[in-house]
Write a protein that holds these residues in place. Structure first.
Motif, PDB file in Angstrom:
ATOM      1  N   SER A 161      -5.488  -0.445  -2.790  1.00 58.44           N
ATOM      2  CA  SER A 161      -6.732   0.105  -2.274  1.00 58.44           C
ATOM      3  C   SER A 161      -6.737   1.625  -2.331  1.00 58.44           C
ATOM      4  O   SER A 161      -5.729   2.268  -2.081  1.00 58.44           O
ATOM      5  CB  SER A 161      -6.938  -0.354  -0.831  1.00 58.44           C
ATOM      6  N   ALA A 162      -7.887   2.178  -2.651  1.00 61.56           N
ATOM      7  CA  ALA A 162      -8.004   3.632  -2.733  1.00 61.56           C
ATOM      8  C   ALA A 162      -8.166   4.242  -1.345  1.00 61.56           C
ATOM      9  O   ALA A 162      -7.927   5.414  -1.139  1.00 61.56           O
ATOM     10  CB  ALA A 162      -9.178   4.017  -3.620  1.00 61.56           C
ATOM     11  N   GLU A 163      -8.591   3.436  -0.382  1.00 58.86           N
ATOM     12  CA  GLU A 163      -8.857   3.936   0.966  1.00 58.86           C
ATOM     13  C   GLU A 163      -7.997   3.160   1.961  1.00 58.86           C
ATOM     14  O   GLU A 163      -7.619   2.036   1.686  1.00 58.86           O
ATOM     15  CB  GLU A 163     -10.333   3.667   1.342  1.00 58.86           C
ATOM     16  N   PRO A 164      -7.733   3.753   3.124  1.00 56.99           N
ATOM     17  CA  PRO A 164      -7.095   2.950   4.175  1.00 56.99           C
ATOM     18  C   PRO A 164      -8.000   1.766   4.518  1.00 56.99           C
ATOM     19  O   PRO A 164      -9.218   1.882   4.446  1.00 56.99           O
ATOM     20  CB  PRO A 164      -7.011   3.919   5.365  1.00 56.99           C
ATOM     21  N   LEU A 165      -7.409   0.632   4.854  1.00 55.93           N
ATOM     22  CA  LEU A 165      -8.213  -0.554   5.160  1.00 55.93           C
ATOM     23  C   LEU A 165      -8.172  -0.840   6.653  1.00 55.93           C
ATOM     24  O   LEU A 165      -7.110  -0.806   7.275  1.00 55.93           O
ATOM     25  CB  LEU A 165      -7.678  -1.764   4.380  1.00 55.93           C
ATOM     26  N   GLY A 220      -7.566   2.564  10.211  1.00 53.49           N
ATOM     27  CA  GLY A 220      -7.065   1.607   9.233  1.00 53.49           C
ATOM     28  C   GLY A 220      -5.577   1.753   8.957  1.00 53.49           C
ATOM     29  O   GLY A 220      -4.854   2.462   9.663  1.00 53.49           O
ATOM     30  N   TRP A 221      -5.168   1.030   7.917  1.00 50.78           N
ATOM     31  CA  TRP A 221      -3.771   1.021   7.525  1.00 50.78           C
ATOM     32  C   TRP A 221      -3.646   1.542   6.101  1.00 50.78           C
ATOM     33  O   TRP A 221      -4.527   1.315   5.275  1.00 50.78           O
ATOM     34  CB  TRP A 221      -3.220  -0.404   7.549  1.00 50.78           C
ATOM     35  N   ALA A 222      -2.529   2.207   5.810  1.00 45.77           N
ATOM     36  CA  ALA A 222      -2.301   2.695   4.456  1.00 45.77           C
ATOM     37  C   ALA A 222      -0.803   2.887   4.231  1.00 45.77           C
ATOM     38  O   ALA A 222      -0.031   2.957   5.194  1.00 45.77           O
ATOM     39  CB  ALA A 222      -3.021   4.023   4.241  1.00 45.77           C
ATOM     40  N   PHE A 223      -0.420   2.925   2.971  1.00 44.47           N
ATOM     41  CA  PHE A 223       0.944   3.311   2.625  1.00 44.47           C
ATOM     42  C   PHE A 223       0.951   4.792   2.292  1.00 44.47           C
ATOM     43  O   PHE A 223       0.043   5.289   1.633  1.00 44.47           O
ATOM     44  CB  PHE A 223       1.439   2.539   1.395  1.00 44.47           C
ATOM     45  N   ARG A 224       1.991   5.461   2.741  1.00 46.61           N
ATOM     46  CA  ARG A 224       2.163   6.873   2.381  1.00 46.61           C
ATOM     47  C   ARG A 224       3.620   7.092   2.043  1.00 46.61           C
ATOM     48  O   ARG A 224       4.493   6.471   2.646  1.00 46.61           O
ATOM     49  CB  ARG A 224       1.791   7.782   3.561  1.00 46.61           C
ATOM     50  N   TRP A 275      -3.605  -7.438 -12.528  1.00 44.65           N
ATOM     51  CA  TRP A 275      -2.773  -6.751 -11.542  1.00 44.65           C
ATOM     52  C   TRP A 275      -3.244  -5.324 -11.450  1.00 44.65           C
ATOM     53  O   TRP A 275      -3.999  -4.851 -12.294  1.00 44.65           O
ATOM     54  CB  TRP A 275      -1.283  -6.874 -11.852  1.00 44.65           C
ATOM     55  N   PHE A 276      -2.797  -4.655 -10.406  1.00 45.20           N
ATOM     56  CA  PHE A 276      -3.381  -3.355 -10.109  1.00 45.20           C
ATOM     57  C   PHE A 276      -2.323  -2.292  -9.872  1.00 45.20           C
ATOM     58  O   PHE A 276      -1.266  -2.572  -9.320  1.00 45.20           O
ATOM     59  CB  PHE A 276      -4.263  -3.458  -8.872  1.00 45.20           C
ATOM     60  N   PRO A 277      -2.637  -1.066 -10.300  1.00 49.60           N
ATOM     61  CA  PRO A 277      -1.738   0.040  -9.996  1.00 49.60           C
ATOM     62  C   PRO A 277      -2.046   0.583  -8.597  1.00 49.60           C
ATOM     63  O   PRO A 277      -2.951   0.087  -7.933  1.00 49.60           O
ATOM     64  CB  PRO A 277      -2.081   1.059 -11.065  1.00 49.60           C
ATOM     65  N   ARG A 278      -1.322   1.589  -8.190  1.00 50.37           N
ATOM     66  CA  ARG A 278      -1.547   2.229  -6.901  1.00 50.37           C
ATOM     67  C   ARG A 278      -2.990   2.717  -6.832  1.00 50.37           C
ATOM     68  O   ARG A 278      -3.461   3.415  -7.729  1.00 50.37           O
ATOM     69  CB  ARG A 278      -0.594   3.421  -6.777  1.00 50.37           C
ATOM     70  N   ARG A 289      -9.488  -9.443  -4.605  1.00 51.01           N
ATOM     71  CA  ARG A 289     -10.894  -9.055  -4.761  1.00 51.01           C
ATOM     72  C   ARG A 289     -11.064  -7.545  -4.698  1.00 51.01           C
ATOM     73  O   ARG A 289     -11.700  -7.000  -3.816  1.00 51.01           O
ATOM     74  CB  ARG A 289     -11.740  -9.724  -3.673  1.00 51.01           C
ATOM     75  N   ILE A 290     -10.408  -6.877  -5.643  1.00 49.42           N
ATOM     76  CA  ILE A 290     -10.475  -5.418  -5.677  1.00 49.42           C
ATOM     77  C   ILE A 290     -11.558  -4.985  -6.653  1.00 49.42           C
ATOM     78  O   ILE A 290     -11.727  -5.584  -7.712  1.00 49.42           O
ATOM     79  CB  ILE A 290      -9.098  -4.844  -6.072  1.00 49.42           C
TER      80      ILE A 290
END
Lengths: 223, 268, 223
Positions: free
Chosen positions: A37-41, A80-84, B136-139, C94-95
């Motif tokens: 995901s591009a944004e925190p969810l 939300g949640w995200a990886f950093r 599949w997806f990248p970062r 579902r991205i």
């Protein structure tokens, strides 16, 4: 050492049935979602992707636990949640790079003309482009490390010529300037074609979306 | 096809002997026809009979020409060459002949077909692989600055070449407006086609059944429908054909106008 | 429930001294780097960020092991390493994806020929396909970032060759072109010979095809 074809094996290693299997699956799903995901969810979004009986708090706890102490962390941002990446590493990893910018159209064209017509004087660039070239454009290209001044032309006024640099070749993945396609080759590749506007009319079909590539194999049956 | 992408081609239900001819417009060239015919021999491409293949191809060109389809010169050149190959295969080898033998030519052709087949399969396998952004997806949120980036500007070779090509087009065009030849179906073409086809059809036929087969581009398909409809009106106006339609949105029937059957008198 | 401020605690949990401590640290560094990047990073890039004595192979093995069976996987693509979501989860993610259009049969075939026969000239592509390459096919593949011009062939006319890009490998999940499906078998069967099969033929198409090579040159005057 993973290979794309191996994924099926990996999946089997986790229990697929029973509450623990479900939990493991939910953790994997949330992990993939947050990664891509591009944004925190937000919780609501994550809950929406999980079965109604899934325990989101438990899932996030497991996931956070898994990333504890690693180079990447699960963090709560806003709601939300995200990886950093782990903050203690960023200082070590960061290389000072300016923000990547887009080059103006005029600059790309000027660069192309220097590449194709070098050595070329500024007056020649202007006459080829048919418009005045601002000093700033050549400066930008020089700062980017793509062009440099060449010999002076042995004509009245001894104007400076411009040529491309090795950095230019490196950036565009060319072994030599000779590898730039010539005009006939550009034409053959279709780059000189003005695509007729009429073909861009909506074709009345929407099946050109993702997933359609599989049809390529289907079509082959009709042979 | 202009930009390398295409819509799903219309499938053809026909599987008659003339299936090859009906598909003519979707072939990309004589090699395409040959490859399909070779596959139809239902044997390993290394073991196809080039002689049988040549016969099939010559028969195909013959039938296609009888239906008075305009065959591209390529198809005829290949036919001539295959006829030559056939004669080389059938006649006894001459001792003093410095040209490649019939067998060598046949082997070269078989190789060409196998190689093309291999590349088609390879393309299919490639497309069947996992696609990034689909399977599949990248970062999703890459963190710039951590990753090495040696350049400030984001310009690809394609951008550079495109810029030069656009500049060339602008300046070399000499300011004159170039209009690309349209691939649309013209009414003149439709009139010629309908006249030709109706000459062979004794009774009523639907307009839909008379439309050209094998068009891929939806725009081209629509233009062919429009052109044929207009052509049928024009021909009816000239008294060369009769039109019939049961009601709004019903199929349009047409047949050639002859005084003998014209007296049955349907309204237009 | 992790929070960005907690990282200091987490870090302390791993041994910081001795060879194992080093390995754990290197794994964290590489993990952070790969996580931060959307594109695959080559070995050389990773090695640059590690101390000279670091064992990259060992680091990658540890990292791959850690992600085995998880929602995110470490994969070898495009001569480098990358994290990618596990393919078995795709249907559930579902991205939002960019619209991908279906390639025409001609474009798929041309892409396969460039991939398997590279470096390959346009004339060779045409001789293999038996038809002239329609304008726009190479253009489309180049725009997709899958092919680019390579070196010129040192034969009369010095025709431009075409090769595939790293983006091609990345898109199709290939570590290198040696991994193309069936490439070894095709090579062994002699089917990756790009020369016109019918060069020796009198009269027919062969001359037309080989004659194209010379056409590729005429545009050099623009240099």
């Amino acid at each position: 050492m993973r290979d794309v074809t191996e994924h099926a094996d990996n999946v089997l290693e986790l229990p697929r049935r029973g509450p623990e299997g479900d939990l493991a699956h939910h953790v994997r799903l949330v992990e993939a979602l947050l990664f891509a995901s591009a944004e925190p969810l937000e919780d609501a979004v994550l809950r929406d992707r999980l079965p109604p009986d899934a325990d989101l708090a438990r899932v996030m706890e497991c996931l956070g636990e898994h990333y504890r102490g690693r180079g990447v962390q699960l963090v709560r941002v806003a709601k939300g949640w995200a990886f950093r990446t782990a903050p203690d590493l960023t200082a070590q990893l960061r290389i000072e790079t300016p923000v990547v910018r887009k080059l103006s159209r005029a600059a790309v064209e000027t660069l192309a003309i220097v590449a194709y017509h070098q050595p070329v004087t500024r007056a020649e660039i202007e006459s080829i482009r048919g418009v005045a070239t601002s000093k700033g454009t050549l400066d930008t290209l020089m700062e980017a490390g793509w062009i440099r001044p060449g010999r002076r032309r042995m004509t009245p006024g001894r104007p400076l010529t411009w040529v491309t640099t090795k950095g230019f070749l490196d950036h565009f993945g060319l072994a030599s300037i000779d590898e730039l396609p010539g005009v006939e080759e550009l034409k053959a590749a279709g780059l000189l074609d003005s695509r007729p506007a009429i073909t861009t009319l909506p074709g009345g079909r929407a099946e050109e979306l993702t997933g359609e590539d599989q049809d390529d194999t289907d079509d082959r049956e009709s042979f | 096809m202009v930009d390398g992408f295409e819509d799903t081609p219309p499938r053809l239900e026909e599987e008659s002997d003339d299936a090859f001819i009906l598909r003519l417009e979707s072939y990309e060239g004589p090699i395409d026809v040959l490859l399909e015919q070779a596959r139809d021999q239902k044997v390993d491409l290394t073991r196809i009979s080039i002689l049988a293949l040549a016969d099939q191809y010559l028969g195909f060109v013959e039938r296609a020409r009888r239906l008075r389809l305009e065959l591209a010169a390529d198809y005829l050149v290949m036919a001539a060459w295959l006829a030559y190959l056939k004669s080389r295969l059938l006649l006894p080898e001459r001792e003093d002949d410095e040209e490649p033998s019939g067998e060598e030519l046949a082997a070269a052709l078989a190789f060409q077909l196998r190689r093309l087949e291999a590349m088609r399969d390879a393309g299919g396998q490639l497309m069947a692989r996992m696609h990034l952004w689909r399977d599949w997806f990248p970062r999703g949120a890459p963190e710039d600055g951590l990753v090495v980036r040696s350049n400030v500007y984001d310009v690809s070779l394609y951008d550079l070449l495109k810029a030069y090509a656009e500049h060339k087009r602008r300046t070399d065009g000499g300011g004159a407006l170039h209009i690309e030849a349209s691939e649309l179906y013209s009414m003149d073409m439709a009139i010629a086609r309908l006249t030709e086809m109706l000459g062979r059809i004794p009774g009523w036929a639907t307009l839909a059944s008379l439309l050209p087969r094998g068009l891929k581009d939806p725009l081209q398909i629509r233009s062919s429908i429009a052109a044929h409809f207009l052509a049928s009106l024009e021909l009816a106006r000239e008294g060369k054909l009769e039109l019939r339609q049961e009601g709004a949105f019903q199929p349009i029937y047409l047949r050639r106008a002859e005084r003998a059957i014209g007296s049955e008198g349907e309204g237009g």
